[in-house]
Design an enzyme around this catalytic site. Structure first.
Site, PDB file in Angstrom:
ATOM      1  N   LYS A  97       0.798  -1.252  -0.043  1.00 62.75           N
ATOM      2  CA  LYS A  97       0.145   0.064   0.039  1.00 62.75           C
ATOM      3  C   LYS A  97       0.717   1.250   0.119  1.00 62.75           C
ATOM      4  CE  LYS A  97      -4.208  -1.777   2.058  1.00 62.75           C
ATOM      5  NZ  LYS A  97      -5.208  -1.521   3.015  1.00 62.75           N
ATOM      6  N   ASP A 103      -9.818   3.185   2.307  1.00 62.54           N
ATOM      7  CA  ASP A 103      -9.986   2.399   3.557  1.00 62.54           C
ATOM      8  C   ASP A 103     -10.482   3.503   4.674  1.00 62.54           C
ATOM      9  OD1 ASP A 103      -8.705   0.173   2.988  1.00 62.54           O
ATOM     10  OD2 ASP A 103      -6.884   0.498   3.190  1.00 62.54           O
TER      11      ASP A 103
END
Ligand code: ATR
Length: 279
Positions: free
Chosen positions: A66, A102
């Protein structure tokens, strides 16, 4: 021509994203397919080049890529940049643009049953990557206080210092925070403590929890962690990690297609698959 969508991670075998997004592509009659790819850290740059060369529609990025994906993208949206992590990439006319869904996914799932955190006292448990996405996103919502409890309070302090949005915050040890849980309206558990197979573990003592508080755990396996079970016994309202997972996927799907998908359908689909895994 069929568009390719993907998720890059390592490991990636248990990802529920392919099932979730392929169901949506067929439901909305979009000619696309979503595939998981296991990519080693040293191959990430080549993987991105390959996806670019074949004209990928977009892709998700998961652990451990990420943060390391960022140098290989053309643009990164400001929230993702401040978090330092991208979980969604869209190919816009050959330009790869990174987002983080997220934190916003967590917030959207939360506000479905807890409409506003403005003026609320909030505690985030944990100071890792997931905590960072959630913390930065919640900081923008103007809570009264946004504290962090972590095994290593210094990691919590660093996270607080790096947050670009101004908010009143304190860093506590897990033990200190446990003694003052009654202070908080909303508690968000972001560590892996209590995740299967270690389902009897508890990150923090819940004895002091406030009755009407809202308690979230981002874990979805098991669906109810011991932490959530005990919070419920103490009269708190609870939410498991399915909501964050489903909403981060819904926001990614919207970035790729312009359609905000049917979240109820996604949740049922994921729960059906999880049922198969956990029982
Ligand atoms: P993620 O990116 O999934 O959030 P991470 O970056 O590894 O995962 O973060 C893990 C978080 O869980 C951290 O807050 C970590 O605490 P430390 O900062 O002290 O390392 C916390 N954590 C992990 N295992 C833990 C354990 N057994 N007890 C207490 N905290 C733990």
């Amino acid at each position: 021509m069929k568009k390719l969508f993907a998720v890059l991670g390592n490991p990636i075998g248990h990802s529920m994203s392919p099932l979730m997004h392929n169901d949506l592509f067929s439901y909305y009659q979009i000619d696309a397919h979503y595939l998981p790819f296991q990519v080693r850290a040293e191959d990430l740059e080549d993987a991105v080049k390959g996806l670019r060369a074949i004209g990928v529609g977009g892709f998700n990025v998961t652990v451990p890529h990420k943060s390391s994906i960022i140098p290989f993208l053309d643009e990164v949206d400001p929230l993702a940049k401040s978090i330092g992590a991208v979980n969604t990439v869209v190919n816009q006319g050959g330009k790869l643009i990174g987002y983080n869904t997220d934190g916003p996914g967590f917030l959207k799932g939360l506000t479905a049953c807890y409409p506003s955190i403005k003026g609320k006292k909030v505690l985030v448990i944990g100071a890792g990557g997931a905590a960072r996405a959630i913390y930065f996103t919640l900081a923008k919502e103007k809570p009264l206080t946004l504290d962090i409890a972590n095994r290593t309070p210094n990691n919590a302090l660093s996270l607080i210092k790096e947050c670009p949005y101004s908010v009143v915050s304190h860093a506590y040890s897990l033990e200190e925070a446990g003694k003052q849980l009654v202070e908080y309206d909303l508690i968000v558990q972001t560590t892996s403590i209590g995740m299967s197979p270690n389902t009897s573990e508890l990150p923090i003592s819940v004895n002091e929890i406030k009755k009407e508080s809202m308690v979230c755990d981002i874990i979805y396996n098991p669906l109810e962690t011991k932490f959530l079970q005990m919070a419920k016994q103490h009269g708190a309202q609870i939410q498991n990690g399915i909501e964050m997972f489903v909403y981060q996927g819904a926001l990614a799907f919207e970035i790729w297609t312009g359609i905000f998908p049917d979240v109820k359908r996604m949740r049922e689909n994921v729960l059906r698959q999880l049922g198969g895994h956990t029982c």
